[in-house]
Design a protein around this motif. Sequence first.
Motif, short mmCIF file in Angstrom:
data_model
loop_
_atom_site.label_atom_id
_atom_site.label_comp_id
_atom_site.label_asym_id
_atom_site.label_seq_id
_atom_site.Cartn_x
_atom_site.Cartn_y
_atom_site.Cartn_z
N HIS A 49 5.65 -8.47 0.14
CA HIS A 49 4.74 -7.21 0.17
C HIS A 49 4.00 -7.67 -1.24
O HIS A 49 4.33 -7.91 -2.25
CB HIS A 49 5.52 -5.94 -0.19
N VAL A 50 2.65 -7.06 -0.86
CA VAL A 50 1.71 -7.25 -2.05
C VAL A 50 1.35 -5.76 -2.50
O VAL A 50 0.91 -5.02 -1.40
CB VAL A 50 0.48 -7.85 -1.77
N PHE A 74 -1.18 6.97 3.55
CA PHE A 74 -0.69 7.06 2.48
C PHE A 74 1.17 7.05 2.73
O PHE A 74 1.37 7.50 3.71
CB PHE A 74 -0.92 8.07 1.67
N ASP A 75 1.85 6.28 1.82
CA ASP A 75 3.12 6.08 1.84
C ASP A 75 3.50 7.33 0.98
O ASP A 75 3.59 6.93 -0.43
CB ASP A 75 3.59 4.92 1.66
N GLU A 76 3.96 8.45 1.31
CA GLU A 76 4.22 9.45 0.36
C GLU A 76 5.57 9.11 -0.40
O GLU A 76 5.60 9.83 -1.42
CB GLU A 76 4.17 11.10 1.00
N CYS A 95 0.26 5.67 -2.84
CA CYS A 95 0.43 4.15 -2.21
C CYS A 95 -0.24 4.31 -1.16
O CYS A 95 -0.14 5.41 -0.03
CB CYS A 95 1.83 4.42 -2.04
N VAL A 96 -1.39 3.59 -1.05
CA VAL A 96 -2.53 3.42 0.15
C VAL A 96 -1.86 2.10 0.96
O VAL A 96 -1.65 1.32 0.71
CB VAL A 96 -3.60 3.29 -0.33
N VAL A 97 -1.50 2.61 2.23
CA VAL A 97 -1.23 1.47 3.16
C VAL A 97 -2.25 0.73 3.96
O VAL A 97 -3.02 1.36 4.62
CB VAL A 97 -0.22 2.22 4.38
N VAL A 98 -2.29 -0.56 3.37
CA VAL A 98 -3.46 -1.48 3.98
C VAL A 98 -2.89 -2.00 5.13
O VAL A 98 -3.64 -2.13 6.34
CB VAL A 98 -4.04 -2.36 3.00
N SER A 99 -1.65 -2.52 5.16
CA SER A 99 -1.24 -2.87 6.26
C SER A 99 0.60 -2.97 6.15
O SER A 99 0.80 -2.43 5.18
CB SER A 99 -1.43 -4.73 6.70
N VAL A 154 -10.94 -6.52 -4.52
CA VAL A 154 -9.87 -6.55 -3.52
C VAL A 154 -10.81 -6.80 -2.47
O VAL A 154 -11.65 -5.98 -1.76
CB VAL A 154 -9.22 -5.14 -3.53
N ALA A 155 -10.43 -7.77 -1.46
CA ALA A 155 -10.98 -8.09 -0.17
C ALA A 155 -10.07 -7.59 0.82
O ALA A 155 -9.02 -7.94 1.15
CB ALA A 155 -11.48 -9.87 -0.06
N LEU A 156 -10.71 -6.97 1.87
CA LEU A 156 -9.93 -6.42 3.13
C LEU A 156 -10.59 -7.06 4.25
O LEU A 156 -11.91 -6.87 4.35
CB LEU A 156 -10.02 -4.94 2.94
N SER A 157 -10.01 -7.54 5.35
CA SER A 157 -10.52 -7.88 6.39
C SER A 157 -10.54 -7.03 7.46
O SER A 157 -9.93 -5.96 7.54
CB SER A 157 -9.80 -9.38 7.17
#
Length: 145
Positions: free
Chosen positions: A3-4, A27-29, A38-42, A74-77
């Motif tokens: 995990h990152v 968000f992961d509460e 905590c923001v869930v990107v993937s 922060v690069a997001l695809s």
Amino acid sequence: MQHVFVNLPVADLSRARAFYAALGLAFDERFSDDAAACVVVSESIFLMLLTRDKFATFSPRPVGDPSRDCSTLVALSRDSREAVDAFMSAGLGAGGIDNARVQDHGFMYGRSISDPDGNVLEVMWMDVSAYERSLGDEINSAVDA
């Protein structure tokens, strides 16, 4: 699975949460409280929005001010060029700042937005197969020369 977790300092956690929610991110509460979100990107990538005081407890050096200095991009695809533009529109509507950096290489398209605290998000789409074809064309051109 690895995990990152990318930790970002924020001045106003409520404002930061509203910005990232407007981008369509969840968000992961379980890992959120009055000093962190905590923001869930993937499935394996998360952004930890931390108040400056909370961030300071993790950092071995003074906390920088992302509104003045950039130390992280922060690069997001995204899945398409249109999704890049939709991400930007949502972010701008939620108080983000367009960094006026558009990259369009045909096979790759990217834009840059800063969140309300100044943290820079590079959002991009790439057609990997088109990129690989362009590399093949460059190699063939070099061999023919």
